[in-house]
Design a protein around this motif. Structure first.
Motif, PDB file in Angstrom:
ATOM      1  N   VAL A 262      39.723 -46.804 -30.911  1.00 49.75           N
ATOM      2  CA  VAL A 262      40.786 -45.838 -31.143  1.00 49.75           C
ATOM      3  C   VAL A 262      40.210 -44.751 -32.050  1.00 49.75           C
ATOM      4  O   VAL A 262      39.501 -45.042 -33.008  1.00 49.75           O
ATOM      5  N   TRP A 263      40.478 -43.506 -31.705  1.00 46.37           N
ATOM      6  CA  TRP A 263      39.931 -42.398 -32.490  1.00 46.37           C
ATOM      7  C   TRP A 263      40.819 -41.175 -32.306  1.00 46.37           C
ATOM      8  O   TRP A 263      41.715 -41.161 -31.478  1.00 46.37           O
ATOM      9  N   SER A 264      40.564 -40.145 -33.098  1.00 47.85           N
ATOM     10  CA  SER A 264      41.390 -38.946 -33.017  1.00 47.85           C
ATOM     11  C   SER A 264      40.552 -37.707 -33.294  1.00 47.85           C
ATOM     12  O   SER A 264      39.421 -37.785 -33.798  1.00 47.85           O
ATOM     13  N   GLY A 265      41.137 -36.565 -32.983  1.00 44.97           N
ATOM     14  CA  GLY A 265      40.485 -35.286 -33.228  1.00 44.97           C
ATOM     15  C   GLY A 265      41.520 -34.196 -33.409  1.00 44.97           C
ATOM     16  O   GLY A 265      42.729 -34.432 -33.293  1.00 44.97           O
ATOM     17  N   ARG A 266      41.042 -32.986 -33.690  1.00 47.42           N
ATOM     18  CA  ARG A 266      41.925 -31.862 -33.968  1.00 47.42           C
ATOM     19  C   ARG A 266      41.752 -30.773 -32.918  1.00 47.42           C
ATOM     20  O   ARG A 266      40.637 -30.493 -32.461  1.00 47.42           O
ATOM     21  N   ILE A 267      42.872 -30.123 -32.570  1.00 49.69           N
ATOM     22  CA  ILE A 267      42.905 -29.020 -31.609  1.00 49.69           C
ATOM     23  C   ILE A 267      43.455 -27.790 -32.315  1.00 49.69           C
ATOM     24  O   ILE A 267      44.550 -27.834 -32.890  1.00 49.69           O
TER      25      ILE A 267
ATOM     26  N   ASN B 212      35.978 -23.400 -35.077  1.00 52.92           N
ATOM     27  CA  ASN B 212      37.270 -23.689 -34.466  1.00 52.92           C
ATOM     28  C   ASN B 212      38.134 -24.564 -35.384  1.00 52.92           C
ATOM     29  O   ASN B 212      38.327 -24.227 -36.556  1.00 52.92           O
ATOM     30  N   ALA B 213      38.640 -25.694 -34.912  1.00 55.60           N
ATOM     31  CA  ALA B 213      39.569 -26.509 -35.708  1.00 55.60           C
ATOM     32  C   ALA B 213      38.895 -27.241 -36.852  1.00 55.60           C
ATOM     33  O   ALA B 213      39.573 -27.833 -37.688  1.00 55.60           O
ATOM     34  N   TYR B 214      37.568 -27.195 -36.926  1.00 58.08           N
ATOM     35  CA  TYR B 214      36.832 -27.909 -37.967  1.00 58.08           C
ATOM     36  C   TYR B 214      36.163 -26.943 -38.944  1.00 58.08           C
ATOM     37  O   TYR B 214      35.180 -27.291 -39.593  1.00 58.08           O
ATOM     38  N   HIS B 215      36.715 -25.741 -39.060  1.00 58.74           N
ATOM     39  CA  HIS B 215      36.145 -24.768 -39.990  1.00 58.74           C
ATOM     40  C   HIS B 215      36.270 -25.240 -41.433  1.00 58.74           C
ATOM     41  O   HIS B 215      37.304 -25.767 -41.843  1.00 58.74           O
ATOM     42  N   ARG B 216      35.198 -25.055 -42.177  1.00 55.14           N
ATOM     43  CA  ARG B 216      35.193 -25.385 -43.600  1.00 55.14           C
ATOM     44  C   ARG B 216      35.192 -24.085 -44.402  1.00 55.14           C
ATOM     45  O   ARG B 216      34.271 -23.278 -44.272  1.00 55.14           O
ATOM     46  N   PRO B 217      36.190 -23.887 -45.219  1.00 50.56           N
ATOM     47  CA  PRO B 217      36.234 -22.656 -46.008  1.00 50.56           C
ATOM     48  C   PRO B 217      34.981 -22.521 -46.872  1.00 50.56           C
ATOM     49  O   PRO B 217      34.510 -23.481 -47.474  1.00 50.56           O
ATOM     50  N   ALA B 218      34.428 -21.312 -46.885  1.00 56.92           N
ATOM     51  CA  ALA B 218      33.276 -21.010 -47.717  1.00 56.92           C
ATOM     52  C   ALA B 218      33.364 -19.543 -48.108  1.00 56.92           C
ATOM     53  O   ALA B 218      33.971 -18.734 -47.396  1.00 56.92           O
ATOM     54  N   GLU B 219      32.770 -19.219 -49.196  1.00 63.11           N
ATOM     55  CA  GLU B 219      32.812 -17.846 -49.683  1.00 63.11           C
ATOM     56  C   GLU B 219      32.287 -16.893 -48.604  1.00 63.11           C
ATOM     57  O   GLU B 219      31.182 -17.050 -48.100  1.00 63.11           O
ATOM     58  N   GLY B 220      33.131 -15.921 -48.218  1.00 64.32           N
ATOM     59  CA  GLY B 220      32.713 -14.923 -47.239  1.00 64.32           C
ATOM     60  C   GLY B 220      32.872 -15.338 -45.797  1.00 64.32           C
ATOM     61  O   GLY B 220      32.479 -14.604 -44.900  1.00 64.32           O
ATOM     62  N   THR B 221      33.463 -16.530 -45.530  1.00 65.24           N
ATOM     63  CA  THR B 221      33.586 -16.989 -44.136  1.00 65.24           C
ATOM     64  C   THR B 221      35.014 -17.364 -43.784  1.00 65.24           C
ATOM     65  O   THR B 221      35.243 -18.166 -42.905  1.00 65.24           O
ATOM     66  N   ARG B 222      35.988 -16.792 -44.441  1.00 64.46           N
ATOM     67  CA  ARG B 222      37.370 -17.185 -44.196  1.00 64.46           C
ATOM     68  C   ARG B 222      37.804 -16.782 -42.787  1.00 64.46           C
ATOM     69  O   ARG B 222      37.608 -15.651 -42.352  1.00 64.46           O
ATOM     70  N   LEU B 223      38.423 -17.729 -42.077  1.00 65.74           N
ATOM     71  CA  LEU B 223      39.030 -17.477 -40.777  1.00 65.74           C
ATOM     72  C   LEU B 223      40.540 -17.601 -40.903  1.00 65.74           C
ATOM     73  O   LEU B 223      41.045 -18.199 -41.860  1.00 65.74           O
ATOM     74  N   PRO B 224      41.287 -17.074 -39.933  1.00 60.54           N
ATOM     75  CA  PRO B 224      42.747 -17.226 -39.984  1.00 60.54           C
ATOM     76  C   PRO B 224      43.147 -18.696 -39.969  1.00 60.54           C
ATOM     77  O   PRO B 224      42.515 -19.523 -39.299  1.00 60.54           O
ATOM     78  N   ASP B 225      44.183 -19.025 -40.721  1.00 59.23           N
ATOM     79  CA  ASP B 225      44.731 -20.377 -40.656  1.00 59.23           C
ATOM     80  C   ASP B 225      45.417 -20.552 -39.300  1.00 59.23           C
ATOM     81  O   ASP B 225      46.227 -19.716 -38.891  1.00 59.23           O
ATOM     82  N   LEU B 226      45.085 -21.633 -38.614  1.00 57.85           N
ATOM     83  CA  LEU B 226      45.632 -21.900 -37.292  1.00 57.85           C
ATOM     84  C   LEU B 226      46.444 -23.184 -37.303  1.00 57.85           C
ATOM     85  O   LEU B 226      46.088 -24.145 -37.996  1.00 57.85           O
ATOM     86  N   PRO B 227      47.522 -23.236 -36.531  1.00 57.62           N
ATOM     87  CA  PRO B 227      48.201 -24.517 -36.331  1.00 57.62           C
ATOM     88  C   PRO B 227      47.242 -25.506 -35.671  1.00 57.62           C
ATOM     89  O   PRO B 227      46.433 -25.130 -34.813  1.00 57.62           O
ATOM     90  N   VAL B 228      47.333 -26.741 -36.087  1.00 57.60           N
ATOM     91  CA  VAL B 228      46.444 -27.781 -35.574  1.00 57.60           C
ATOM     92  C   VAL B 228      47.270 -28.900 -34.949  1.00 57.60           C
ATOM     93  O   VAL B 228      48.239 -29.373 -35.549  1.00 57.60           O
ATOM     94  N   VAL B 229      46.889 -29.296 -33.744  1.00 60.58           N
ATOM     95  CA  VAL B 229      47.470 -30.459 -33.079  1.00 60.58           C
ATOM     96  C   VAL B 229      46.479 -31.602 -33.187  1.00 60.58           C
ATOM     97  O   VAL B 229      45.301 -31.461 -32.839  1.00 60.58           O
ATOM     98  N   GLN B 230      46.942 -32.722 -33.690  1.00 64.88           N
ATOM     99  CA  GLN B 230      46.122 -33.934 -33.691  1.00 64.88           C
ATOM    100  C   GLN B 230      46.281 -34.624 -32.339  1.00 64.88           C
ATOM    101  O   GLN B 230      47.360 -34.646 -31.765  1.00 64.88           O
ATOM    102  N   PHE B 231      45.184 -35.184 -31.842  1.00 65.17           N
ATOM    103  CA  PHE B 231      45.216 -35.906 -30.567  1.00 65.17           C
ATOM    104  C   PHE B 231      44.396 -37.175 -30.733  1.00 65.17           C
ATOM    105  O   PHE B 231      43.262 -37.129 -31.209  1.00 65.17           O
ATOM    106  N   PHE B 232      44.981 -38.316 -30.369  1.00 59.32           N
ATOM    107  CA  PHE B 232      44.278 -39.584 -30.522  1.00 59.32           C
ATOM    108  C   PHE B 232      44.133 -40.258 -29.161  1.00 59.32           C
ATOM    109  O   PHE B 232      44.863 -39.950 -28.208  1.00 59.32           O
ATOM    110  N   GLN B 233      43.188 -41.198 -29.087  1.00 57.63           N
ATOM    111  CA  GLN B 233      42.932 -41.914 -27.842  1.00 57.63           C
ATOM    112  C   GLN B 233      42.646 -43.381 -28.122  1.00 57.63           C
ATOM    113  O   GLN B 233      42.143 -43.740 -29.185  1.00 57.63           O
TER     114      GLN B 233
END
Length: 430
Positions: A341-346, A246-267
């Motif tokens: 305080v912390w944050s993550g990606r959507i 999902n939002a934490y995909h790491r590019p690797a040879e043979g595993t490319r996923l579509p680029d997605l818009p990412v929303v940052q969310f913090f708490q």
């Protein structure tokens, strides 16, 4: 309390979240070394991957899950912890965008998804502070109440037991007089999200799944009817593959996923509050989010902390806004000490619908929950595992696609962050 600023980060990139500090569930696994084989390989140790691993192992399949960091490292260990029924979209929009048949099937699946989450928690005795008191979708303005009224009508037409609350009742349930009303959904609830992820991992491992942490996939290829995944320390061969990064995909040879818009969310999270200060703040235990375009979330945890979240990547602008917002909603907390305080990606698709993408022979990728990862991730993961093992896509929550593209993904990611910054700067005089 020490004299250190509670918002000062020990690690500028990975501050300790409340969830990592308070999780009762513990889980640890080794990294992948040497060569292994499986019926199903899973990349990603979040809700989707872990629920898939559990479902596959319970069917007797040989399953191996590879996580680049630790289980729950991504959005599954950083989110608000709301177990919602449905998507961010109202049900009529889901039916319109998918078509009536598939749309209503998805609406029904996700209406029942919180029950599946809480059933798994009970079945496997997951210590994740489960509380099924429902959620409150809060009207931040009169226009927001109109939107909630439409959502209530659509949900009630499908048999959902939701209730539209007026401003007085909303104030009683939240402890704040700043909202114009709310939509209460008793099917939903709250959890400690990282503990839930770790509990799923424990249950999956107990059922026979092999989980490896610190095992980032650096290359993947399909040859001779098998997928071969390589990490720095090992190699995994499997007939079927599920990509659940999902939002934490790491590019690797043979595993490319579509680029997605990412929303940052913090708490931010306060210190635990006693009844004399916080007794009337969400006394029923509901979790909340509002109707603002730049959304705000609000909830409490089992220790009595108040947790407020908002769109944005963190930093002084957003954290200053959060402090002011907390005081605006709940004036008595203007000087409450903050502990975390912390944050993550959507990962946010353009139409706010999740996708199941065919990656190749016997391989699927699931992504794009658009902020609704807990319940959808759980049921999507289970369904994906069963579909891959059976070679039958008929039971998937949404139809598979062979390709997916998001226009201007990087620019839209920047746009989300800039919009949040502007709103939070403008609201400096709350």
């Amino acid at each position: 309390m020490t004299g250190r600023n509670p918002l000062e980060r020990k690690d500028k990139t990975e501050p300790e979240s409340l969830w990592s500090a308070s999780a009762e569930e513990r889980f640890a696994a080794p990294d992948l070394q040497g060569e292994r084989s499986a019926d199903l390989a899973i990349i990603g140790g979040g809700y989707t991957g872990l629920s898939a691993a559990l479902a596959a192992a319970e069917q007797g399949a040989e399953v191996v899950l590879l996580e680049a960091e630790r289980v729950g490292h991504g959005g599954s260990g950083r989110n608000v912890g709301l177990v919602n029924a449905g998507l961010w979209l109202p049900p009529d929009a889901v039916a319109a965008r998918l078509g009536e048949g598939p749309g209503e099937a998805l609406n029904a699946t996700l209406a029942a998804a919180p029950t599946r989450v809480f059933d798994l928690i009970a079945q496997h005795a997951i210590a994740c502070e489960p509380q099924r008191a429902g959620t409150l979708h809060l009207a931040h303005a009169p226009g927001g109440l109109k939107d909630l009224r439409r959502r209530a009508e659509q949900a009630q037409a499908r048999g959902a037991p939701v209730t539209l609350l007026d401003g007085d009742e909303t104030a009683r349930r939240t402890g704040s007089e700043r909202f114009h009303g709310a939509l209460h959904d008793p099917r939903a609830g709250t959890i400690q999200p990282l503990s839930y992820a770790r509990g799923l991992a424990r249950a999956a491992a107990g059922a026979g799944a092999r989980i490896f942490e610190r095992s980032a996939v650096v290359a993947a290829e399909h040859h001779g009817g098998q997928w071969t995944l390589r990490t720095d320390g090992g190699k995994l061969r499997a007939r079927r593959l599920l990509m659940a990064t999902n939002a934490y995909h790491r590019p690797a040879e043979g595993t490319r996923l579509p680029d997605l818009p990412v929303v940052q969310f913090f708490q931010i999270a306060t210190a635990p509050l006693g009844d004399n200060i916080g007794g009337d703040i969400l006394p029923g235990g509901e979790g909340c989010w509002d109707t603002g375009t730049v959304m705000t979330s609000l909830r409490r945890d089992a220790a009595g902390r108040v947790i407020l979240g908002g769109m944005g990547a963190g930093g002084q602008t957003h954290e200053g806004w959060a402090r002011r917002k907390l005081a605006h909603l709940l004036p008595r907390l203007a000087d409450a000490p903050l502990e975390h305080v912390w944050s993550g990606r959507i990962a946010m698709t353009g139409d706010h619908l999740p996708r199941i993408l065919r990656l190749g022979p016997g391989a699927l990728a699931v992504f794009g929950y658009s902020g609704r990862g807990i319940a959808p991730g759980t049921v999507f993961g289970e369904a994906a595992a069963k579909a891959l093992l059976a070679g039958d896509e008929a039971g998937l929550p949404v139809p598979c696609v062979d390709s997916h593209a998001e226009a201007l993904a990087a620019l839209r990611t920047l746009g989300f962050e800039m919009a949040a910054r502007v709103v939070h700067l403008v609201s400096a005089r709350l």
